[in-house]
Structure formats: structure tokens, C-alpha cells
Design an enzyme around this catalytic site. Structure first.
Site, PDB file in Angstrom:
ATOM      1  N   HIS A 140      36.639  38.191  37.626  1.00 54.45           N
ATOM      2  CA  HIS A 140      35.967  38.357  38.923  1.00 54.45           C
ATOM      3  C   HIS A 140      34.493  38.647  38.673  1.00 54.45           C
ATOM      4  O   HIS A 140      34.166  39.558  37.911  1.00 54.45           O
ATOM      5  CB  HIS A 140      36.615  39.505  39.701  1.00 54.45           C
ATOM      6  CG  HIS A 140      35.845  39.936  40.905  1.00 54.45           C
ATOM      7  ND1 HIS A 140      35.497  39.075  41.930  1.00 54.45           N
ATOM      8  CD2 HIS A 140      35.332  41.144  41.263  1.00 54.45           C
ATOM      9  CE1 HIS A 140      34.827  39.735  42.847  1.00 54.45           C
ATOM     10  NE2 HIS A 140      34.692  40.992  42.467  1.00 54.45           N
ATOM     11  N   GLU A 170      30.309  16.499  36.357  1.00 47.01           N
ATOM     12  CA  GLU A 170      31.363  17.150  35.579  1.00 47.01           C
ATOM     13  C   GLU A 170      32.272  18.031  36.447  1.00 47.01           C
ATOM     14  O   GLU A 170      33.385  18.359  36.035  1.00 47.01           O
ATOM     15  CB  GLU A 170      30.757  17.997  34.451  1.00 47.01           C
ATOM     16  CG  GLU A 170      30.022  19.222  34.953  1.00 47.01           C
ATOM     17  CD  GLU A 170      29.848  20.314  33.882  1.00 47.01           C
ATOM     18  OE1 GLU A 170      29.043  21.216  34.113  1.00 47.01           O
ATOM     19  OE2 GLU A 170      30.510  20.257  32.838  1.00 47.01           O
ATOM     20  N   HIS A 211      31.068  38.102  48.756  1.00 46.69           N
ATOM     21  CA  HIS A 211      31.418  39.052  47.688  1.00 46.69           C
ATOM     22  C   HIS A 211      31.341  38.424  46.287  1.00 46.69           C
ATOM     23  O   HIS A 211      30.622  38.917  45.433  1.00 46.69           O
ATOM     24  CB  HIS A 211      32.821  39.624  47.961  1.00 46.69           C
ATOM     25  CG  HIS A 211      33.245  40.671  46.983  1.00 46.69           C
ATOM     26  ND1 HIS A 211      33.986  41.772  47.344  1.00 46.69           N
ATOM     27  CD2 HIS A 211      33.041  40.794  45.644  1.00 46.69           C
ATOM     28  CE1 HIS A 211      34.197  42.535  46.281  1.00 46.69           C
ATOM     29  NE2 HIS A 211      33.645  41.949  45.225  1.00 46.69           N
TER      30      HIS A 211
HETATM   31  O1  2HA Z   1      32.801  46.936  41.621  1.00 44.80           O
HETATM   32  O2  2HA Z   1      33.485  43.982  41.744  1.00 44.80           O
HETATM   33  O3  2HA Z   1      35.169  44.021  43.747  1.00 44.80           O
HETATM   34  C1  2HA Z   1      33.801  46.173  41.115  1.00 44.80           C
HETATM   35  C2  2HA Z   1      33.991  45.036  41.999  1.00 44.80           C
HETATM   36  C3  2HA Z   1      34.823  45.225  43.192  1.00 44.80           C
HETATM   37 ZN    ZN Z   2      33.566  42.540  43.284  1.00 47.07          ZN
END
Ligand code: 2HA
Ligand code: ZN
Length: 275
Positions: A140, A170, A211
Site C-alpha cells: 500500500h 507497456e 488515499h
Molecule cells: O499511515 O497508509 O492507510 C499508514 C497508512 C494508512
Molecule cells: Zn494509507
């Protein structure tokens, strides 16, 4: 043998450093988890602590019972991982019910696994099944250009997939399955974990509106490379939209079909609509 000399730990640390250097991990932003192989855990013999309490994960992942994960710590900074791995990352084990974890190594100054542990583990559960055990990395990151696009493009899978495929030849080869979109939700809990893992049944990439992004892959190179490719494509799109709002030319649906044929990838027709 120092545990930090094990290849999987070195690869994990390098990936944290690479992500920070890309600018994707301001402050404590982002998190990384790796499902450790049995032969890798065998090499940690005598280095893990099996005495700590079992802690609720906040969701259920029965198919991950007994598995070990290398994880970043909640509130820890990617910037610091390479300098002090044992205070910023951890090895955890999942219990027999898939509802609790035990901290067995790392986070020596205290702390907990990543605040996004429910999303990571539910994604791991889905990808482990979907890939016959091949996928081991969930990543993430707060990728700037992808986040920017979630303010100006419709939050639909087919729109993000097609727009990002068009930005570099690509792209459809690197993420032929496309991209799933999660609308804005409160991070950290089970609800966003359920929404993300549902998309991960179909995709290797999910975008959290306003996000960041989640990527899944077999190893550190492939998963980092996937994040990097999607974010670079988003950067090109941001530049294009900044120069002028409409493209003068782009890759056409039939050209994607031609590419799919020559590169032996399956590009789902749902993303090759006429515009
Ligand atoms: O702070 O990225 O989604 C950690 C993160 C929460
Ligand atoms: Zn995050």
C-alpha cells in the site's frame, strides 16, 4: 546468522527504501506485508519469540491460519526501515483460527503491525487462493499522481483501467487484468478491507479514492514494479490533462487487441469499449 541477513528480509527492507525514495511514503504513510515461505521461516529457527500474547486482527482470515508475515509497523516511517529494521518492521504469526496474531520478532521499541493489517491479510487470503499460493506481497502506497486522478476522473474500474492503459504501451501488458476502484472510505478497518479484498478477487491493483493504491504480486520486484508502472502512467495522464483537457491522439481499442495478440495477454473486452 543475523536475521537481517536473510534474503527475504533484505528484499523487504530494500522495497521500503525504494518506495520512500519515490516519494510515496510521507511520514508514516503506506505499509508492506510479505507472506513468508516455509523454507524461509525454517531459517529463522531460534530467532523468533513465541511467548507474547495473541492479539485480535479485527477480521477473520481462516485460510491464513499458521502463516507467518513480515510487516511494517503501525505509525512507523518507511524512511527509517533501512536504518533500524528491528524497530520498524515485525514478523507475526497467525493463529489456528485466523482471528489473532502473535508478534514474534521486531518492533523492539514497542508498537503494533500496520494499521491496515485487516486489509493486508484479507487481500493475502484472496490472492493466495486466486493465485494458487503464488502471490506473497501486498503493498500500500500513497502514490501522488494516482491520488490526484481520483479527484478528476469518474471512480469507475473501466475508466481508470482504460485511461491508464492508454498512457504507455507497456501498461496493458503489466496490468492486463485492470484496476479496481474503492470509493472514499475510512481506512484501517474491516469495511475497507472487505471492499478491497472483493476487488482483489479480480484485480492485482486497487485504488483507494483520495488515499492511495494497493498492489498484489508474487515477489518484491513484481509488486514494486506494478505499483511503479501504474503510478508512472498516472503521472503521464496528469501531465497530459495539465497540457490540454483532450487528447489529440491515443491508443485505440483495436490497437490494444493487436497488442494483446502479439504479447499473448488477455485484455478483457469490458475495458475496450468504443469512445
Ligand atoms: O499511515 O497508509 O492507510 C499508514 C497508512 C494508512
Ligand atoms: Zn494509507
Amino acid at each position: 546468522m543475523n536475521i537481517l541477513e536473510l534474503e527475504f528480509i533484505k528484499g523487504f527492507i530494500r522495497m521500503c527504501d525504494d518506495g520512500f525514495n519515490q516519494g510515496w511514503h510521507e511520514r508514516n504513510g503506506g505499509n508492506l506485508t510479505y507472506r513468508i515461505k516455509a523454507e524461509e521461516i525454517a531459517k529463522t529457527a531460534g530467532m523468533l519469540d513465541e511467548s507474547k500474547e495473541w492479539v485480535a486482527i479485527g477480521t477473520e482470515v481462516p485460510s491464513l491460519a499458521g502463516e507467518y508475515f513480515l510487516v511494517t509497523g503501525s505509525g512507523k516511517y518507511f524512511r527509517n526501515v533501512a536504518l533500524a529494521p528491528e524497530t520498524n518492521i515485525a514478523i507475526i504469526k497467525i493463529d489456528d483460527t485466523g482471528t489473532k496474531y502473535q508478534l514474534q520478532w521486531g518492533l523492539v521499541d514497542g508498537g503494533k503491525p500496520t494499521s491496515e493489517l485487516p486489509s493486508h491479510l484479507m487481500n493475502h487470503a484472496v490472492k493466495k487462493a486466486a493465485s494458487n499460493g503464488k502471490h506473497r506481497v501486498i503493498y500500500h502506497a500513497h502514490t501522488t499522481n494516482v491520488i490526484a486522478l481520483t479527484f478528476v476522473l469518474p471512480l469507475r474500474d473501466e475508466v481508470f483501467t482504460r485511461e491508464l492503459w492508454e498512457m504507455a504501451t507497456e501498461c496493458p501488458v503489466v496490468f492486463p487484468g485492470g484496476i479496481g476502484m474503492v470509493p472514499w472510505m475510512v481506512p484501517g478497518g474491516k469495511a475497507i478491507a472487505v471492499a478491497t479484498s472483493k476487488l482483489m478477487e479480480k484485480y492485482d491493483v486497487a485504488i483507494w479514492a483520495h488515499h492511495g493504491m494497493f498492489c498484489s504480486g508474487e515477489d518484491f520486484d513484481l509488486t514494486f514494479g506494478l505499483m511503479h508502472t501504474v503510478e508512472k502512467s498516472a503521472e503521464i495522464l496528469v501531465k497530459v490533462l495539465s497540457i490540454q483537457p483532450t487528447k489529440l491522439q491515443t491508443i485505440q481499442a483495436d490497437e490494444f487487441r493487436e497488442l494483446a495478440n502479439d504479447f499473448n495477454v488477455n485484455l478483457p473486452e469490458e475495458f475496450l469499449f468504443e469512445k
